[in-house]
Design a protein around this motif. Structure first.
Motif, mmCIF file in Angstrom:
data_model
loop_
_atom_site.group_PDB
_atom_site.id
_atom_site.type_symbol
_atom_site.label_atom_id
_atom_site.label_comp_id
_atom_site.label_asym_id
_atom_site.label_seq_id
_atom_site.Cartn_x
_atom_site.Cartn_y
_atom_site.Cartn_z
ATOM 1 N N VAL A 95 1.361 -19.020 -14.038
ATOM 2 C CA VAL A 95 1.352 -18.096 -12.895
ATOM 3 C C VAL A 95 0.679 -16.779 -13.291
ATOM 4 C CG1 VAL A 95 2.766 -16.827 -11.238
ATOM 5 C CG2 VAL A 95 3.412 -19.150 -11.899
ATOM 6 N N TYR A 96 1.057 -16.257 -14.475
ATOM 7 C CA TYR A 96 0.414 -15.031 -14.966
ATOM 8 C C TYR A 96 -1.094 -15.240 -15.151
ATOM 9 C CZ TYR A 96 4.583 -12.204 -15.843
ATOM 10 O OH TYR A 96 5.705 -11.435 -15.705
ATOM 11 N N ASN A 97 -1.476 -16.380 -15.704
ATOM 12 C CA ASN A 97 -2.908 -16.694 -15.887
ATOM 13 C C ASN A 97 -3.649 -16.679 -14.557
ATOM 14 O OD1 ASN A 97 -2.444 -16.967 -18.594
ATOM 15 N ND2 ASN A 97 -2.686 -19.188 -18.655
ATOM 16 N N ALA A 98 -3.004 -17.269 -13.539
ATOM 17 C CA ALA A 98 -3.632 -17.314 -12.209
ATOM 18 C C ALA A 98 -3.816 -15.898 -11.656
ATOM 19 C CB ALA A 98 -2.789 -18.151 -11.255
ATOM 20 N N MET A 99 -2.831 -15.018 -11.885
ATOM 21 C CA MET A 99 -2.935 -13.636 -11.411
ATOM 22 C C MET A 99 -4.053 -12.895 -12.141
ATOM 23 S SD MET A 99 -0.848 -13.042 -8.921
ATOM 24 C CE MET A 99 -1.016 -11.276 -8.860
ATOM 25 N N ILE A 100 -4.090 -13.025 -13.453
ATOM 26 C CA ILE A 100 -5.130 -12.351 -14.249
ATOM 27 C C ILE A 100 -6.512 -12.847 -13.837
ATOM 28 C CG2 ILE A 100 -6.077 -12.088 -16.581
ATOM 29 C CD1 ILE A 100 -3.124 -12.213 -17.587
ATOM 30 N N ARG A 101 -6.644 -14.174 -13.696
ATOM 31 C CA ARG A 101 -7.916 -14.774 -13.280
ATOM 32 C C ARG A 101 -8.311 -14.288 -11.887
ATOM 33 N NH1 ARG A 101 -6.405 -19.517 -14.607
ATOM 34 N NH2 ARG A 101 -5.796 -20.187 -12.521
ATOM 35 N N GLY A 102 -7.321 -14.175 -10.992
ATOM 36 C CA GLY A 102 -7.582 -13.726 -9.622
ATOM 37 C C GLY A 102 -8.075 -12.287 -9.571
ATOM 38 N N PHE A 103 -7.468 -11.415 -10.372
ATOM 39 C CA PHE A 103 -7.898 -10.006 -10.402
ATOM 40 C C PHE A 103 -9.347 -9.886 -10.892
ATOM 41 C CE2 PHE A 103 -3.232 -8.908 -10.773
ATOM 42 C CZ PHE A 103 -3.165 -8.299 -9.528
ATOM 43 N N HIS A 105 -11.641 -12.273 -10.704
ATOM 44 C CA HIS A 105 -12.487 -12.882 -9.661
ATOM 45 C C HIS A 105 -12.717 -11.901 -8.504
ATOM 46 C CE1 HIS A 105 -14.128 -15.997 -7.025
ATOM 47 N NE2 HIS A 105 -13.316 -15.551 -6.076
ATOM 48 N N CYS A 106 -11.701 -11.111 -8.172
ATOM 49 C CA CYS A 106 -11.801 -10.158 -7.055
ATOM 50 C C CYS A 106 -12.249 -8.767 -7.508
ATOM 51 C CB CYS A 106 -10.468 -10.078 -6.325
ATOM 52 S SG CYS A 106 -10.004 -11.626 -5.513
ATOM 53 N N CYS A 107 -12.775 -8.694 -8.726
ATOM 54 C CA CYS A 107 -13.372 -7.459 -9.252
ATOM 55 C C CYS A 107 -12.382 -6.294 -9.311
ATOM 56 C CB CYS A 107 -14.604 -7.066 -8.434
ATOM 57 S SG CYS A 107 -15.883 -8.310 -8.456
ATOM 58 N N THR A 108 -11.160 -6.570 -9.735
ATOM 59 C CA THR A 108 -10.183 -5.517 -10.001
ATOM 60 C C THR A 108 -9.667 -5.704 -11.434
ATOM 61 O OG1 THR A 108 -8.471 -6.886 -8.955
ATOM 62 C CG2 THR A 108 -9.481 -5.175 -7.595
ATOM 63 N N PRO A 109 -10.557 -5.496 -12.405
ATOM 64 C CA PRO A 109 -10.216 -5.816 -13.794
ATOM 65 C C PRO A 109 -9.081 -4.988 -14.382
ATOM 66 C CG PRO A 109 -12.317 -4.644 -13.684
ATOM 67 C CD PRO A 109 -11.939 -4.996 -12.293
ATOM 68 N N TYR A 110 -8.936 -3.728 -13.930
ATOM 69 C CA TYR A 110 -7.854 -2.893 -14.479
ATOM 70 C C TYR A 110 -6.486 -3.514 -14.197
ATOM 71 C CZ TYR A 110 -10.998 0.941 -15.671
ATOM 72 O OH TYR A 110 -11.989 1.703 -16.239
ATOM 73 N N GLN A 111 -6.326 -4.090 -12.995
ATOM 74 C CA GLN A 111 -5.059 -4.731 -12.655
ATOM 75 C C GLN A 111 -4.824 -5.975 -13.505
ATOM 76 O OE1 GLN A 111 -5.747 -4.526 -8.167
ATOM 77 N NE2 GLN A 111 -3.527 -4.280 -8.268
ATOM 78 N N ALA A 112 -5.919 -6.644 -13.890
ATOM 79 C CA ALA A 112 -5.792 -7.804 -14.785
ATOM 80 C C ALA A 112 -5.210 -7.370 -16.121
ATOM 81 C CB ALA A 112 -7.150 -8.465 -14.981
ATOM 82 N N LEU A 113 -5.698 -6.244 -16.647
ATOM 83 C CA LEU A 113 -5.188 -5.730 -17.920
ATOM 84 C C LEU A 113 -3.724 -5.305 -17.793
ATOM 85 C CD1 LEU A 113 -8.256 -3.561 -19.075
ATOM 86 C CD2 LEU A 113 -7.795 -5.977 -19.518
ATOM 87 N N LEU A 117 -0.219 -6.806 -19.803
ATOM 88 C CA LEU A 117 0.829 -6.006 -20.443
ATOM 89 C C LEU A 117 2.203 -6.328 -19.850
ATOM 90 C CD1 LEU A 117 -0.997 -2.547 -20.658
ATOM 91 C CD2 LEU A 117 -0.639 -4.196 -22.499
ATOM 92 N N GLN A 118 2.237 -6.524 -18.525
ATOM 93 C CA GLN A 118 3.480 -6.897 -17.853
ATOM 94 C C GLN A 118 3.971 -8.248 -18.359
ATOM 95 O OE1 GLN A 118 3.269 -6.580 -13.561
ATOM 96 N NE2 GLN A 118 4.984 -7.990 -13.262
ATOM 97 N N MET A 119 3.040 -9.145 -18.603
ATOM 98 C CA MET A 119 3.362 -10.484 -19.113
ATOM 99 C C MET A 119 3.987 -10.400 -20.508
ATOM 100 S SD MET A 119 0.518 -13.438 -19.715
ATOM 101 C CE MET A 119 0.792 -14.819 -20.807
ATOM 102 N N LEU A 120 3.405 -9.559 -21.350
ATOM 103 C CA LEU A 120 3.952 -9.393 -22.700
ATOM 104 C C LEU A 120 5.342 -8.758 -22.655
ATOM 105 C CD1 LEU A 120 0.824 -8.170 -24.725
ATOM 106 C CD2 LEU A 120 1.741 -10.486 -24.560
#
Length: 579
Positions: A95-103, A105-113, A117-120
């Protein structure tokens, strides 16, 4: 008999576990949800599927939520994905991977990062599939320090041998300009064609085509992307010959190959060759895309090939291309440069969506055709549409003022750049202002502006001042401009010739002799003449002064001689002030 059969049925049913039936039913239901999510093409469909998941209490199902988040990112609605994610009590790594990949894909890389951190913090252990989109996010925001930390996490979690993870690292380091890209590549235990291509691309992006070519030749196998990377690398450096050789060696070519070659010729101002490649591409039954068409239309603009441009416009309409901002701005520019301002305006006003490039193209078109007031009015309209201008917009506006001699308007717009739009003037803007002031005879003001520049004036600026001096016969300032130009472009004969002509016009032959002596001492030779194009019957003809390479040269010179005779018969006397 019926009773016996009924008894057999009951016996068979008892032998088949009820739990297994329910399990298979649940799997079938899950697959149905997954199929529905993959088919979602609208927000309404997505909401309907999610409502079904809520109704069946499946919001905590990590597998289904993974699929739902992926569907949300495909539709560009990560707000729904985030909302669904917050409803989960125990999301897993997928689920976390899907969220990171989605961010990403939608050009919001800061939210992916941030999600990583939230995942860790949630003590969810990353998988190898976590790191590829995560590294991509670091690349998009040039987060070198964060990327290096992620690299350490890759080693810590034992994913240093995963080819796709290492390939992402190569791309990351090459994009942030770090030599670690090659170290990662050299340390890879195994490499696939994508890893090789990424490393070749890294060298090409850095402009090191020698290393890129060496790797290219060492590759055990190459795909079309590898060849395209090399051609694009040579194109960026203007090495058309090497790009051509590789293009013709390619075993197979895709749309990117053809478009890259067209762009290669266009960047090197070989526009006829660019059109020839486009025609060859069509004979190979390769369908162009929007990028190809925009490049080809731009080539027509530079050649002034109106008939060919019209034909390509028709091709765009017949083949169902969307008249988007890229093709639209290219058509506006092409029609304007080919002298058909009316068609340019029609295309502009028919565009449903207009970006800054479209506005810049039409403003420049109006300016070049001498419609200064209309260009300024279009700029005002652009402001009302809340489109923020850039430096290119002001080059067109200042050029319009120059063509129309609107000195006060030019001064006002030049000051407005910094005051109203926080745009620092570049050398091109200063060049426009110097040209405007020089043509208006305000040579002292033009010279003062040059001396007050915060950036070093180039030869174009001093050349504009010299042109104004020639127009208004100011030898004193002309000498200042030539002295500067002799340092900036010592081998450009045009500036010396202009000064010679100015001295000759006032019979200062001693000064003429001095300038000629300087030219001889510096071994300045007359530069090659410029060339021009004309289109007739969809064929481009190129001409240059004293050139006899055209097939119809003999007939052309005979006609010129005849015109010369006719002019003399009506009393024309040539102006001999210029030497």
């Amino acid at each position: 008999m019926v009773v016996v059969n009924h008894a057999k049925t009951i016996a068979n049913f008892n032998r088949f576990p009820v739990q297994k039936l329910l399990q298979e039913s649940h799997i079938t239901h899950k697959q149905t949800i997954v199929d529905q999510l993959k088919k979602c093409s609208s927000l309404k469909q997505l909401e309907s599927v999610y409502a079904s998941m809520v109704k069946n209490n499946e919001r905590q199902d990590c597998f289904l939520m993974n699929q739902f988040i992926t569907a949300c990112s495909t539709l560009g609605r990560l707000d729904y994905a985030i909302l669904a994610f917050t409803q989960m009590t125990d999301p897993n790594v997928f689920v976390y991977n899907a969220m990171i990949r989605g961010f990403v894909h939608c050009c919001t890389p800061y939210q992916a990062l941030e999600f990583y951190l939230q995942m860790l913090r949630a003590q969810v252990c990353p998988s190898s599939y976590t790191f590829s989109p995560l590294i991509k996010a670091c690349t998009l925001v040039s987060a070198l320090r964060f990327g290096e930390v992620v690299h350490g996490q890759i080693w810590k979690n034992g994913f240093e041998a995963h080819v796709f993870v290492q390939t992402a690292l190569i791309d990351f380091y090459s994009n942030v300009g770090k030599i670690e890209a090659r170290r990662v590549f050299d340390e890879m235990p195994e490499r696939d064609v994508f890893a090789w291509t990424t490393m070749v691309s890294a060298h090409a992006r850095a402009g090191d085509m020698i290393l890129a070519r060496r790797l290219f030749e060492e590759m055990p196998e190459r795909n079309t992307a590898t060849w395209n990377t090399m051609i694009d690398g040579y194109a960026r450096l203007g090495n058309v010959e090497s790009a051509e050789l590789l293009f013709h060696r390619m075993p197979t070519r895709d749309i990117i190959s053809w478009t890259t070659m067209i762009n290669c010729y266009s960047q090197s101002k070989q526009f006829r060759e660019a059109l020839a490649v486009f025609n060859e591409m069509r004979t190979h039954a390769i369908s162009p895309d929007e990028v190809t068409m925009a490049s080809v239309i731009s080539a027509c603009a530079h050649l002034g090939a109106l008939d060919i441009g019209k034909k390509i416009h028709l091709y765009v309409m017949k083949n169902g291309f969307d008249l988007d901002v890229y093709i639209g701005s290219a058509l506006i520019d092409m029609y304007a440069k080919c002298g058909s301002l009316d068609r340019s305006l029609v295309v502009f006003f028919k565009l449903q969506e207009k970006n800054l490039f479209c506005w810049n193209s039409i403003i420049e078109g109006l300016a070049v055709h001498g419609y200064a007031k209309e260009a300024l009015a279009m700029f005002g309209r652009m402001e009302r549409e809340k489109i923020k201008p850039n430096g290119i917009t002001f080059i067109s506006i200042l050029s319009a003022c120059t063509h129309a001699g609107l000195v006060e308007e030019g001064r006002k717009r030049f000051l407005s750049m910094t005051r109203d739009f926080s745009l620092s003037p570049d050398v091109e803007h200063y060049g426009c202002m110097v040209d405007l002031l020089s043509k208006a005879g305000l040579l002292d003001e033009a010279l003062e502006l040059i001396r007050s520049m915060k950036i070093e004036p180039n030869s174009v600026i001093w050349g504009a001042l010299l042109g104004g001096c020639k127009l208004h016969r100011n030898l004193e300032i002309a000498q200042v401009a030539v002295n500067k130009l002799m340092v900036l472009e010592p081998n450009n004969s045009g500036y010396y010739s202009l000064l010679i002509n100015m001295y000759a016009e006032v019979n200062r032959w001693g000064e003429v002799a001095k300038v000629r002596a300087t030219m001889k001492e510096l071994r300045v030779e007359k530069t090659c003449p410029g060339s021009s194009w004309i289109e007739m019957e969809r064929k481009i003809h190129q001409f240059a002064a004293a050139d006899k390479t055209h097939p119809a040269s003999s007939e052309i010179y005979l006609l010129l001689d005849e015109l010369d005779v006719q002019l003399k018969l009506v009393g024309y006397v040539p102006e001999l002030g210029f030497i």
